[in-house]
Design a protein around this motif. Structure first.
Motif, short mmCIF file in Angstrom:
data_model
loop_
_atom_site.label_atom_id
_atom_site.label_comp_id
_atom_site.label_asym_id
_atom_site.label_seq_id
_atom_site.Cartn_x
_atom_site.Cartn_y
_atom_site.Cartn_z
N ALA A 80 0.85 -1.22 0.00
CA ALA A 80 0.00 0.00 0.00
C ALA A 80 0.87 1.25 0.00
CB ALA A 80 -0.93 -0.01 1.21
N ALA A 81 1.97 1.21 0.75
CA ALA A 81 2.87 2.37 0.78
C ALA A 81 3.49 2.59 -0.60
CB ALA A 81 3.96 2.16 1.83
N VAL A 82 3.93 1.50 -1.23
CA VAL A 82 4.53 1.62 -2.57
C VAL A 82 3.50 2.17 -3.57
CG1 VAL A 82 5.47 0.26 -4.49
CG2 VAL A 82 6.24 -0.20 -2.15
N ALA A 83 2.25 1.72 -3.44
CA ALA A 83 1.20 2.18 -4.37
C ALA A 83 1.00 3.70 -4.26
CB ALA A 83 -0.10 1.45 -4.09
N ARG A 84 1.24 4.27 -3.08
CA ARG A 84 1.10 5.73 -2.94
C ARG A 84 2.19 6.44 -3.75
NH1 ARG A 84 -1.52 8.18 1.49
NH2 ARG A 84 -1.91 9.69 -0.14
N LEU A 85 3.29 5.74 -4.02
CA LEU A 85 4.41 6.38 -4.72
C LEU A 85 4.42 6.09 -6.22
CD1 LEU A 85 7.22 5.69 -2.08
CD2 LEU A 85 5.84 7.76 -2.39
N ILE A 86 4.03 4.88 -6.60
CA ILE A 86 4.14 4.54 -8.04
C ILE A 86 2.79 4.30 -8.70
CG2 ILE A 86 6.48 3.57 -7.77
CD1 ILE A 86 5.25 0.75 -8.10
N GLY A 87 1.72 4.46 -7.94
CA GLY A 87 0.39 4.28 -8.50
C GLY A 87 -0.19 2.93 -8.10
N PRO A 88 -1.47 2.71 -8.41
CA PRO A 88 -2.22 1.58 -7.86
C PRO A 88 -1.85 0.21 -8.46
CG PRO A 88 -3.60 2.83 -9.36
CD PRO A 88 -2.32 3.59 -9.23
N ASP A 89 -1.11 0.20 -9.55
CA ASP A 89 -0.78 -1.06 -10.21
C ASP A 89 0.65 -1.43 -9.83
OD1 ASP A 89 -3.28 -0.94 -11.73
OD2 ASP A 89 -2.29 0.72 -12.78
N VAL A 90 0.79 -2.44 -8.99
CA VAL A 90 2.11 -2.71 -8.39
C VAL A 90 2.59 -4.12 -8.75
CG1 VAL A 90 3.41 -2.89 -6.23
CG2 VAL A 90 1.59 -1.18 -6.45
N ILE A 91 3.75 -4.17 -9.38
CA ILE A 91 4.35 -5.46 -9.78
C ILE A 91 5.66 -5.66 -9.03
CG2 ILE A 91 5.36 -6.76 -11.71
CD1 ILE A 91 3.41 -5.20 -13.57
N LEU A 92 5.76 -6.78 -8.33
CA LEU A 92 7.02 -7.16 -7.67
C LEU A 92 7.90 -7.85 -8.71
CD1 LEU A 92 8.81 -7.95 -5.18
CD2 LEU A 92 7.39 -10.02 -5.01
N ARG A 210 25.96 -5.61 8.74
CA ARG A 210 24.91 -4.71 8.25
C ARG A 210 24.12 -5.41 7.16
NH1 ARG A 210 24.24 -1.13 3.32
NH2 ARG A 210 23.70 -3.26 2.83
N ALA A 211 22.93 -5.93 7.51
CA ALA A 211 22.11 -6.63 6.52
C ALA A 211 20.87 -5.82 6.21
CB ALA A 211 21.72 -8.00 7.04
N GLY A 212 20.59 -5.72 4.91
CA GLY A 212 19.35 -5.08 4.47
C GLY A 212 18.79 -5.86 3.30
N ILE A 213 17.49 -5.74 3.12
CA ILE A 213 16.85 -6.43 2.00
C ILE A 213 16.19 -5.39 1.11
CG2 ILE A 213 14.92 -6.99 3.58
CD1 ILE A 213 14.39 -9.36 1.71
N ALA A 214 16.53 -5.44 -0.17
CA ALA A 214 16.01 -4.47 -1.14
C ALA A 214 14.93 -5.16 -1.98
CB ALA A 214 17.14 -3.97 -2.03
N ILE A 215 13.72 -4.62 -1.88
CA ILE A 215 12.59 -5.22 -2.62
C ILE A 215 12.19 -4.24 -3.71
CG2 ILE A 215 10.33 -6.28 -2.39
CD1 ILE A 215 10.81 -6.44 0.63
N ARG A 216 12.04 -4.75 -4.93
CA ARG A 216 11.85 -3.87 -6.09
C ARG A 216 10.43 -4.02 -6.65
NH1 ARG A 216 17.19 -2.07 -5.31
NH2 ARG A 216 18.67 -3.71 -5.77
N TYR A 217 9.77 -2.86 -6.82
CA TYR A 217 8.41 -2.83 -7.34
C TYR A 217 8.33 -1.86 -8.51
CZ TYR A 217 7.38 -4.47 -2.54
OH TYR A 217 7.36 -5.13 -1.34
N MET A 218 7.66 -2.28 -9.58
CA MET A 218 7.45 -1.36 -10.70
C MET A 218 5.95 -1.17 -10.92
SD MET A 218 8.35 -3.67 -14.06
CE MET A 218 6.98 -4.51 -14.88
N PRO A 219 5.58 -0.07 -11.58
CA PRO A 219 4.16 0.15 -11.85
C PRO A 219 3.68 -0.70 -13.02
CG PRO A 219 5.45 1.97 -12.71
CD PRO A 219 6.43 1.05 -12.04
N GLY A 220 2.39 -1.00 -13.03
CA GLY A 220 1.82 -1.83 -14.12
C GLY A 220 1.77 -1.09 -15.45
#
Ligand SMILES: O=C(O)CCC(=O)C(=O)O
Length: 270
Positions: A80-92, A210-220
Motif C-alpha cells: 500500500a505504501a509503494v502504491a502511494r508512490l508509483i500508482g495503484p498497479d504494483v508489480i514485484l 549490516r544486513a538489508g533487504i532491497a525489494i523492487r516494485y514497478m508500476p503496471g
C-alpha cells in the motif's frame, strides 16, 4: 499504516523517504533467522549478492532463497505504501539481500539502479529494509538527494575492482558527493528510493554486520522487457532477467504485455 502526504512529498522532492512504517521486532528476529539460514545454505556466494532471495530453493541465478522474503515483499502495508508512490498497479520483480559482514563488508559504488534494469518506461520503487542496525560505521545506504529529478541516466564507468558489489560506478562529475546523506536505520526501519536516485554505500570495516533487504516494485504501466538484457554478469554476479518471475500485487498490468508465468516453477508463496 501507509504513507503520509508529507512522506510522499519528501519522496517526490528528494527521491527517497524513510517512512514511519516499520517491521515489528518479532518479525525482524524471524527474518534474521531466515537470513542466517540462507547464508549457511549459500556458502559460495558473497552475502552482499543474495539476488532473488525471495525465491524458495535454488533459483535460476544460483542462489538458494526463501519464501519468507516473498511473504515480506507481499506485505499489504508495504504494498500500500509503494502504491502511494508509483500508482495503484504494483508489480514485484526483484528482491536482493545486501548483507555486509563485519570487518570486510563490501562497498556498493555510487550508481543509479535504472542503469542495470530492463524496465521500460524505466520506473521502480525500491523498499530497503534494515534487518540489522544500519549506521555510518557499518556502511549504511547513502543517497544524493534530488539526483533523480532530471529523470535521466548518467554515464557510468566500468569498475575493475573485485571488492565492490556492483561493477559500474556513476562517473565523476555526474554528482556532488559533498551533498550525500547517510540513511541510518534501526532494525525494522526502511527507506524507499526512486530508480533514478544516485546511491551507494561504504565498505563495512566495523565489527557489526549490516544486513538489508532491497525489494523492487514497478508500476503496471511499465514493461519488464526480457529481451533487452541477456543473462550475464553485468552487475558483477549472475543476473538472469529472462527467467525472473513477476507478481502482480495490486491493480492491473496496464501494458498487457508483462509475462507473469515465466520463472514461477521454484517461486512458491506460502
Ligand atoms: O545495500 C546497499 O548498500 C546498496 C543497496 C542498493 O544499491 C539498492 O538497493 O539499490
Amino acid at each position: 499504516m501507509t504513507l503520509s502526504e508529507s512522506e510522499i512529498g519528501r519522496y517526490r522532492q528528494d527521491g527517497y523517504v524513510v517512512p514511519s512504517l516499520r517491521l515489528s521486532p518479532a518479525r525482524v528476529a524471524a527474518l534474521r533467522g531466515t537470513l542466517d539460514r540462507l547464508i549457511a545454505e549459500n556458502p559460495g556466494i558473497r552475502p552482499e549478492r543474495l539476488v532473488s532471495a525471495h525465491i524458495e530453493g535454488r533459483n535460476a541465478e544460483g542462489v538458494r532463497g526463501s519464501a519468507d522474503f516473498l511473504d515480506l515483499a507481499r506485505d499489504p502495508g508495504i504494498v500500500a505504501a509503494v502504491a502511494r508512490l508509483i500508482g495503484p498497479d504494483v508489480i514485484l520483480w526483484g528482491c536482493q539481500i545486501f548483507c555486509k559482514p563485519g570487518g570486510n563488508g563490501m562497498e556498493v559504488p555510487w550508481h543509479q539502479d535504472g542503469h542495470y534494469w530492463p524496465i521500460r518506461p524505466l520506473a521502480t520503487c525500491t523498499v530497503w529494509i534494515a534487518l540489522d542496525e544500519s549506521k555510518i560505521e557499518n556502511g549504511c545506504l547513502r543517497v544524493i538527494p534530488g539526483s533523480h529529478r532530471a529523470r535521466e541516466l548518467h554515464a557510468h564507468m566500468r569498475e575493475e575492482r573485485e571488492d565492490v558489489v556492483l561493477n559500474q560506478r556513476a562517473a565523476d562529475g555526474t554528482f556532488d558527493e559533498a551533498t550525500a546523506v547517510d540513511i541510518e536505520l534501526e532494525p525494522g526501519q526502511m527507506s524507499m528510493h526512486d530508480v533514478y536516485l544516485i546511491h551507494g554505500s561504504n565498505a563495512n570495516r566495523s565489527p557489526k554486520r549490516r544486513a538489508g533487504i532491497a525489494i523492487r516494485y514497478m508500476p503496471g504501466t511499465s514493461l519488464f522487457d526480457r529481451t533487452i538484457m541477456r543473462p550475464g554478469d553485468q552487475s558483477g554476479y549472475k543476473i538472469d532477467f529472462t527467467t525472473r518471475p513477476l507478481w502482480l500485487l495490486a491493480g492491473q498490468d496496464r501494458t498487457g504485455l508483462n509475462d507473469f508465468r515465466v520463472g514461477h516453477a521454484h517461486a512458491v508463496a506460502r
